[in-house]
Scaffold this active site. Sequence first.
Site, PDB file in Angstrom:
ATOM      1  N   GLY A   2      -0.236   9.793  -5.773  1.00 50.16           N
ATOM      2  CA  GLY A   2       0.083   8.736  -6.735  1.00 50.16           C
ATOM      3  C   GLY A   2       1.538   8.851  -7.130  1.00 50.16           C
ATOM      4  N   SER A   3       1.787   9.583  -8.209  1.00 54.63           N
ATOM      5  CA  SER A   3       3.164   9.847  -8.609  1.00 54.63           C
ATOM      6  C   SER A   3       3.913  10.580  -7.505  1.00 54.63           C
ATOM      7  CB  SER A   3       3.186  10.696  -9.885  1.00 54.63           C
ATOM      8  OG  SER A   3       2.564   9.995 -10.938  1.00 54.63           O
ATOM      9  N   ARG A  14      -8.101 -14.652 -42.226  1.00 54.00           N
ATOM     10  CA  ARG A  14      -9.109 -13.739 -42.768  1.00 54.00           C
ATOM     11  C   ARG A  14      -8.794 -13.447 -44.247  1.00 54.00           C
ATOM     12  NH1 ARG A  14     -14.189 -11.382 -42.366  1.00 54.00           N
ATOM     13  NH2 ARG A  14     -14.123  -9.401 -43.474  1.00 54.00           N
ATOM     14  N   GLY A  50     -10.029  -5.422 -37.774  1.00 50.62           N
ATOM     15  CA  GLY A  50     -11.160  -4.663 -38.311  1.00 50.62           C
ATOM     16  C   GLY A  50     -12.319  -4.645 -37.326  1.00 50.62           C
ATOM     17  N   GLY A  56       0.810  -1.215   0.000  1.00 51.05           N
ATOM     18  CA  GLY A  56       0.000   0.000   0.000  1.00 51.05           C
ATOM     19  C   GLY A  56       0.835   1.253   0.000  1.00 51.05           C
ATOM     20  N   GLU A  64       3.026   1.452 -11.659  1.00 48.32           N
ATOM     21  CA  GLU A  64       4.455   1.421 -11.318  1.00 48.32           C
ATOM     22  C   GLU A  64       5.194   2.644 -11.877  1.00 48.32           C
ATOM     23  OE1 GLU A  64       4.170  -1.337  -9.769  1.00 48.32           O
ATOM     24  OE2 GLU A  64       6.146  -1.890  -9.019  1.00 48.32           O
TER      25      GLU A  64
END
Lengths: 262, 382
Positions: free
Chosen positions: B131-132, B271, B342, B124, B366
């Site tokens: 965050g960053s 295809r 497609g 954690g 990460e």
Amino acid sequence: MKIVVTVKLVPDPNAEKKIDPTTKRLVRAGVETVLNPYDEYALEAALQLKERVGGDSTVTVFTMGPEALKETLRKALAMGADAAVMLSDAALEGSDVWATAHAMAAGLKKVGFDLLLVGGLTDDGSTGVVPGALAEHLGLALVTNARKIEVGSGSLAIERETDTGYQQVNVGLPAVLTTALTFGEPRYASLKGIMGAKKKPIEVLALADLGLGEAAGGAGSKTELLSFAPPPARGKGQVVEAADGASGAHAIFEFLRAKKLV
Amino acid sequence: MNFDLTDEQKAIQGLARDFAQNEVKPRAEVMDREEAFPYDLVAKMAELGFMGLPFPEEFGGAGADTVSYALAVMEIARADASTAITMAAHVSLGASPFYRFGTQEQKERYLVPLAQGKQLWGFGLTEPNAGSDAGNCQTKAVLRDGTWIVNGTKAFITNSGTDISGGTTITAVTGTRPDGKPEISNLIVPQATPGFTRSKKYKKMGWRASDTRELAFVDARVPEANLLGKRGEGYSQFLQILDGGRISVAALSVGLAMGAYDEALAYAKERHAFGRPISKFQAIAFKLVDMLCEIEHAKLMTLRAAWEKDAGREFEQTASLAKLYAAEVSHRVVNEALQIHGGYGFMDEYPISRMYRDQKINEIGEGTNEVQRLVLARMMGL
């Protein structure tokens, strides 16, 4: 109980196979070598047997092939075999079924075993004759297609699979068995198995170690491959054209009925 | 120079490939649709040794190297990103902090069941507002009568709330350093800790079969001895963990790109348009060539970072380069792979649509690509 499993190192069954027209042998260059899939089932049966019997039971894998392919045997060791023995000699090249079984039997006598498990067929040669030839050279009883193995004292009670059901067979040890594919999928080699495999021994034997000089390889073979041909290309299928689904289904039904398939 | 894998690395790669293709790939579509955490696959991965792959045998691991780990993550991600992140986060974020920083007693108590894969564990770090900017940790722990009283919230924590999760290791501010900056330490928080609760699983766009939750700590009571390593070393510890984690995300990205390439190649060959397979048109063939080229490049960078780590060398810059590049390669490859499909690629029944959703997080987790560039610019002295 000392269990020995024969394994063959074959070109990856999923790779496209080519035959060299001059040597009339499978081209191995550029194709990965793997354990013959049928032999992996035999090995799985052996490992289950070892787990059931317990005690000081061991599983040894035995192969005949070029020493350069030795590391392929690590997979069998990683799956749980205790040791590996490889019979490797340039003079064995080009052995037919008889010469192969002759040399392998000498090697197997030297290794010694209570029970020899053999895969029913190899993916490359597919003759299916080696198990019988081995038993003959070893002078032992052969039970094919074993689907269940119970261990008694000095003997085995075996269920062998047949087209219509199974037979109950008792055989004294030592004996040679080929296994049916009923023992479950061959187990994965675990990480621990892979890491432990490098510490397990792979012994390499040459013909001289077996006192076999003559009757080896192409020189000791009783058969000669004269020619080979690819299987015939598959013919074009029959195309059913129909106005709608119901009449199409009817046409297919009639086709199957004409062939007595329904 | 030698690019050959060792026999052991090849064997582990082969095992991971067989397992992933036979057991994981056939399940990926349903797991994604139902957001079903694959308990049975985790149990199988544990039995085979993947959940403790790089840890020594004495701690319940398999004792393999980082190169083998990266190869295994690639093969599993090639089949299913959710299963791969579950394994990779467990190893590199859940278990490795105990191995790197734990006391002998902590290793025996926590690392062993984790390496055996009997338990999962979370890490954690991220918070709703950090965050960053992970140093801006708002979660606080105050030591009172031999107990840490923890208050705060953690966000996006993988493996934190499954039935077999044992707990989460968290970063928390435990005081003020002499220079006035917050002192950050890592605390081991077992699942049953009073005052520690997990949210429901997040609804996610990708990695849907993996377990990701928000964690809440309200006067949560953690024994003093649950400090991981030394007090005040939390910041440097998580930076080191993230360095290793970058190899994980690089490998996840390469694996996903390999899987997308597999799908695109098979589709392009089967295809037909204008009377021939679409792989025979240069517009498609060149796409496939470029995809393979980029995948090989990203794979080499990732394995090099892993190799440097195994050799005990500095690998931070290579790992960061690999993570940034592999994440961007996975973006381009998945995008082109879907384009080759497609209209069918837009349909849920084709695996490429799942891969397209699974891909995005590679550029975020990460350390975002932007943060990766920032880190690299600093390493380059810019």
